[in-house]
Each structure stands twice: as C-alpha cells, then as structure tokens.
Design a protein around this motif. Structure first.
Motif, short mmCIF file in Angstrom:
data_model
loop_
_atom_site.label_atom_id
_atom_site.label_comp_id
_atom_site.label_asym_id
_atom_site.label_seq_id
_atom_site.Cartn_x
_atom_site.Cartn_y
_atom_site.Cartn_z
N TRP A 1 -7.66 -6.62 6.83
CA TRP A 1 -7.44 -5.74 7.98
C TRP A 1 -8.49 -4.63 8.04
CZ3 TRP A 1 -1.41 -5.05 7.25
CH2 TRP A 1 -0.79 -6.28 7.54
N GLU A 2 -8.92 -4.19 6.87
CA GLU A 2 -9.90 -3.11 6.82
C GLU A 2 -11.19 -3.51 7.54
OE1 GLU A 2 -11.44 -2.06 2.91
OE2 GLU A 2 -10.97 0.03 3.35
N LYS A 3 -11.55 -4.78 7.49
CA LYS A 3 -12.75 -5.26 8.17
C LYS A 3 -12.62 -5.15 9.68
CE LYS A 3 -13.81 -8.52 4.44
NZ LYS A 3 -13.92 -9.96 4.06
N ASP A 4 -11.37 -5.19 10.17
CA ASP A 4 -11.11 -5.05 11.60
C ASP A 4 -10.71 -3.62 11.96
OD1 ASP A 4 -11.57 -7.77 12.19
OD2 ASP A 4 -9.56 -8.28 11.49
N ASP B 1 -0.80 -10.15 -2.54
CA ASP B 1 -0.69 -10.52 -1.14
C ASP B 1 -0.94 -9.29 -0.26
OD1 ASP B 1 -0.12 -12.05 1.15
OD2 ASP B 1 1.99 -11.47 1.10
N CYS B 2 -0.38 -8.17 -0.65
CA CYS B 2 -0.56 -6.92 0.08
C CYS B 2 -2.04 -6.52 0.10
CB CYS B 2 0.27 -5.80 -0.54
SG CYS B 2 -0.06 -4.15 0.12
N LEU B 3 -2.66 -6.51 -1.07
CA LEU B 3 -4.05 -6.08 -1.17
C LEU B 3 -4.99 -7.01 -0.40
CD1 LEU B 3 -4.16 -5.01 -4.92
CD2 LEU B 3 -3.98 -3.55 -2.90
N ASN B 4 -4.71 -8.32 -0.42
CA ASN B 4 -5.54 -9.26 0.33
C ASN B 4 -5.48 -8.97 1.82
OD1 ASN B 4 -6.36 -10.63 -1.96
ND2 ASN B 4 -4.73 -12.16 -1.84
N LYS C 1 -5.83 4.29 -0.08
CA LYS C 1 -6.28 2.98 -0.56
C LYS C 1 -6.17 2.91 -2.08
CE LYS C 1 -8.31 -1.08 -0.17
NZ LYS C 1 -9.75 -1.16 0.15
N PHE C 2 -6.56 3.96 -2.78
CA PHE C 2 -6.48 3.98 -4.23
C PHE C 2 -5.03 3.92 -4.69
CE2 PHE C 2 -5.84 6.53 -8.11
CZ PHE C 2 -6.62 5.82 -9.01
N PHE C 3 -4.19 4.72 -4.05
CA PHE C 3 -2.79 4.81 -4.46
C PHE C 3 -2.06 3.48 -4.27
CE2 PHE C 3 1.68 6.30 -4.08
CZ PHE C 3 1.78 6.95 -5.29
N ILE C 4 -2.34 2.80 -3.14
CA ILE C 4 -1.65 1.54 -2.89
C ILE C 4 -2.10 0.48 -3.88
CG2 ILE C 4 -3.27 0.53 -1.22
CD1 ILE C 4 -0.85 -0.50 0.31
#
Length: 244
Positions: A113-116, A105-108, A138-141
């Motif tokens: 959000w990254e697109k915005d 859910d977090c990654l989705n 981003k990698f760590f999360i």
C-alpha cells in the motif's frame, strides 16, 4: 492510551481531504459470543472524523475467519480493489487481527500500500493508535506486529506440547471419538453400545451396503450417534473415516 487522546486532526483550508475506507470483521464464534460490529464501525467513524478524513465507507466481513488473507475475503477483496484503483489514501481498522491473519500478512500489505501512497491506521495496537504514514508509526507497527506473531507461535507451540503430553498419557485429544466415553482421569474408555454400532457399521460396509442403508439400519435398531438424535449417511461416513 486511547486514540481519541492522541489524535486531534483537523482539515486545513486549502488542503485536500484524505479519503479513507474502514474495515471491520468478526468470525462466526465471535458473533455468537457477542463481539460487536457496530462498535468497530463507531470507532472507525469517530477516528475518521477526528482526523478530518472523508470516510468513503466501512466494509464489513461478518462470519469470516481471520485465517483468510484479506484479499480473499468478500469485502476484503473489495477493499483491495479500492486501494489499487486509487480511490482511497487510507485504510482504517480497529485491531491488527481484524484485518490480517498474521504479522507478516500485515507488513506485506503495508509495504504494498505504501507504494500507492496508502497508509494503514490501526486504532488499537498495544494500546496505541498507529498511522503508517509516519516513520514512528511504521517502526512501531513492525515491532508490535512481530511481537504479536511471536506470541501466537509460542501459544501454538504450548498447545502442541500439551497435545503430545495428553496423547502419551492416553488421554483424549480433540473431539471425543464415537465408541468411547471419557473417564474421570481424562482417559478414553470403550462404550459398549457404541462399540456394537461400530461393529455393525464395519460389517455392513464390508458387505457392500451403502452409507444410507447403514444409517437407516442403525436408526431402526435404536443406535444414536454423538450430538445427534438420528444417523445420517454423513455421520456414518465420518465414523468410518475416523476409524480408518
């Protein structure tokens, strides 16, 4: 290491200040146990100040289960609207489970959000603060969120195995059912008084009596449900469902 030791951001002259929205949540159980919304809000405000962000607001969902998707929570939905409308460029939460029901859910949400051009800032993820606007963040999360979900799945698997073992041994699983007591060895034994009440409930129901009539009859004859001084139609309905 705390986030205060890592980030020493400042707002540079001529650089537009990033607008951020904070989000805090506790479940009902956590509220009873004393988990502090004030503490979450304080950490979020401190972080925004250290990073030189303009904190628009801190949205709070109190008494809301973490099992609900972020956008289905009252203030979580408002957060999603603010992100989608371009009002903010960053979302700040204290921990992963404050904002999301699972790692996926977090990654989705992070990818959407990254697109915005909206980044997620988690103040404590495995002892580190994470900023998804950076490649390292981003990698760590991704790694930490995956590890967190794996741990939860393993815990659920162990719990399921434990329930199966208790069931095989004839021991109680979940709430103690009406009509039974718990023996010293963890097994269920019949409670004679409650068993008589169960017989009355079944006989009256088969005879066409309403749930309220059955409850009144039990109260008049001195029977009591578990964890309540008197019977109600809801108690009777619950017993019948469990006995079905």
């Amino acid at each position: 290491m705390s986030y205060t030791a890592i980030h020493k951001g400042c707002t540079l002259k001529g650089v537009e200040t990033m607008r951020a929205i904070g989000y805090a949540r506790v479940s009902s159980r956590e509220q009873i146990d004393g988990t502090s919304l004030e503490s979450q809000e304080t950490m979020i405000r401190q972080y925004a100040a250290l990073k030189g962000m303009e904190l628009v607001d801190v949205l709070v969902d109190a008494g809301v289960s973490g099992g609900k998707p972020l956008a289905s929570r009252p203030e979580g939905a408002r957060l999603a609207e603010m992100v989608g409308s371009g009002e903010v460029q960053a979302v700040i939460i204290c921990k992963l489970d404050r904002g999301f029901r699972s790692a996926s859910d977090c990654l989705n949400n992070v990818e959407a959000w990254e697109k915005d051009s909206v980044s997620l800032h988690i103040l404590n993820l495995g002892g580190q603060s994470i900023d998804t606007s950076t490649p390292t963040g981003k990698f760590f999360i991704t790694i930490m969120a995956g590890a967190a979900e794996l741990e939860r799945n393993m815990i659920n698997e162990r719990c399921n195995e434990g329930r199966k073992a208790r069931k095989a041994e004839g021991k109680r699983i979940g709430e103690l059912p009406y009509g039974y007591d718990l023996a010293d060895d963890g097994k269920l034994v019949e409670n004679e008084t409650e068993q008589r009440a169960l017989t009355i409930i079944r006989d009256m129901k088969n005879a066409g009596s309403s749930l309220r009539t059955i409850a009144n009859h039990l109260n008049e004859h001195g029977y009591t449900p578990k964890k309540s001084p008197v019977w109600t139609h809801g108690h009777v309905q619950s017993v019948l469902r469990r006995a079905a």
